[in-house]
Design an enzyme around this catalytic site. Structure first.
Site, PDB file in Angstrom:
ATOM      1  N   GLY A  46     -69.409  28.966 -32.031  1.00  0.00           N
ATOM      2  CA  GLY A  46     -70.058  28.965 -33.340  1.00  0.00           C
ATOM      3  C   GLY A  46     -69.780  30.286 -34.029  1.00  0.00           C
ATOM      4  N   GLN A  51     -70.798  37.273 -39.686  1.00  0.00           N
ATOM      5  CA  GLN A  51     -70.093  37.897 -38.555  1.00  0.00           C
ATOM      6  C   GLN A  51     -68.687  38.350 -38.929  1.00  0.00           C
ATOM      7  OE1 GLN A  51     -71.413  34.559 -35.744  1.00  0.00           O
ATOM      8  NE2 GLN A  51     -71.342  36.316 -34.376  1.00  0.00           N
ATOM      9  N   CYS A  94     -73.226  36.196 -27.849  1.00  0.00           N
ATOM     10  CA  CYS A  94     -72.942  36.332 -29.276  1.00  0.00           C
ATOM     11  C   CYS A  94     -71.674  37.165 -29.438  1.00  0.00           C
ATOM     12  CB  CYS A  94     -74.109  37.017 -29.987  1.00  0.00           C
ATOM     13  SG  CYS A  94     -73.856  37.157 -31.766  1.00  0.00           S
ATOM     14  N   LEU A  95     -70.775  36.688 -30.286  1.00  0.00           N
ATOM     15  CA  LEU A  95     -69.525  37.417 -30.507  1.00  0.00           C
ATOM     16  C   LEU A  95     -69.785  38.778 -31.148  1.00  0.00           C
ATOM     17  CD1 LEU A  95     -67.348  34.416 -31.751  1.00  0.00           C
ATOM     18  CD2 LEU A  95     -67.182  35.585 -29.536  1.00  0.00           C
ATOM     19  N   HIS A 136     -79.197  29.492 -33.331  1.00  0.00           N
ATOM     20  CA  HIS A 136     -78.556  30.810 -33.199  1.00  0.00           C
ATOM     21  C   HIS A 136     -77.834  31.175 -34.507  1.00  0.00           C
ATOM     22  CE1 HIS A 136     -76.022  33.745 -30.659  1.00  0.00           C
ATOM     23  NE2 HIS A 136     -75.354  33.692 -31.802  1.00  0.00           N
ATOM     24  N   GLU A 137     -77.113  30.208 -35.094  1.00  0.00           N
ATOM     25  CA  GLU A 137     -76.346  30.496 -36.324  1.00  0.00           C
ATOM     26  C   GLU A 137     -77.260  30.622 -37.542  1.00  0.00           C
ATOM     27  OE1 GLU A 137     -73.601  31.445 -35.587  1.00  0.00           O
ATOM     28  OE2 GLU A 137     -73.093  30.367 -33.774  1.00  0.00           O
ATOM     29  N   HIS A 140     -78.552  33.978 -37.606  1.00  0.00           N
ATOM     30  CA  HIS A 140     -77.580  34.943 -38.148  1.00  0.00           C
ATOM     31  C   HIS A 140     -77.652  35.031 -39.669  1.00  0.00           C
ATOM     32  CE1 HIS A 140     -75.077  36.642 -35.015  1.00  0.00           C
ATOM     33  NE2 HIS A 140     -74.774  35.474 -34.495  1.00  0.00           N
TER      34      HIS A 140
END
Ligand code: GNR
Ligand code: NI
Length: 174
Positions: A46, A51, A94-95, A136-137, A140
């Site tokens: 994702g 990000q 998480c990236l 999660h997204e 963000h």
């Protein structure tokens, strides 16, 4: 399509509340294609636009298993319409917080409203990994990170580790 660089903590832009997309046009579709390419390259399942330093309420995802054909998903202006009372635990990463994984408890099921690649309004009911990833997204795009759901001790430990690494990189550059 273009690969974009992913920003990591402690970059303060990860705390911005991203802006709603007014019109889903070609510039948004190009952004989503670049996000998808960047996510596949990382690799991740994702990615939220912030990000890659674009503070817009845009999310891409692909939960296809390795060896299965790609299954890209696109969410513009996603919002949680309903969340179950029952919770589920998932190990998240998480990236933007590389190589850190922890179990997070979230609602097990959610109903999410969003606009698709063409701007059409859609709703999706999700459980399992899709429910976790959507939450999660959506976090963000509201400036929230998965470590915000952990104990203060765990959160401060990981934030300090990344702050220290960033300071070290800065002093090496000087
Ligand atoms: O690649 C990712 N894996 C993942 C695993 C469990 C829960 C959430 C995620 S999302 C993450 C990519 C990312 O940072 N998206 O914002
Ligand atoms: Ni993330």
């Amino acid at each position: 399509m273009a690969l974009r660089s992913i920003i990591c903590i402690p970059d303060p832009r990860l705390r911005l509340v991203s802006k709603r997309v007014e019109v889903v046009d070609d510039s948004i579709r190009t952004l989503m294609d670049d996000m998808l390419e960047t996510m596949y390259d990382a690799p991740g399942i994702g990615l939220a636009a912030i990000q890659i330093a674009e503070p817009l309420r845009v999310v891409v995802m692909d939960l296809a298993k390795k060896d299965d054909p790609p299954a890209p998903m696109f969410f513009v202006n996603p919002e949680i319409l309903w969340a179950s009372d029952d919770k589920a635990d998932y190990e998240e990463g998480c990236l933007s917080i590389p190589e850190y994984y922890e179990i997070v408890e979230r609602p097990a099921r959610v109903k999410v409203g969003y606009q698709d690649r063409m701007g059409a309004h859609q709703e999706i009911e999700a459980d399992g990994l899709l429910a976790t990833c959507l939450q999660h997204e959506i976090d963000h795009i509201n400036g929230v990170l998965f470590v915000d759901h952990l104990s203060r001790l765990k959160r401060e430990r990981v934030m300090k580790k990344f702050q220290k690494a960033a300071r070290l990189r800065e002093s090496e550059q000087a």
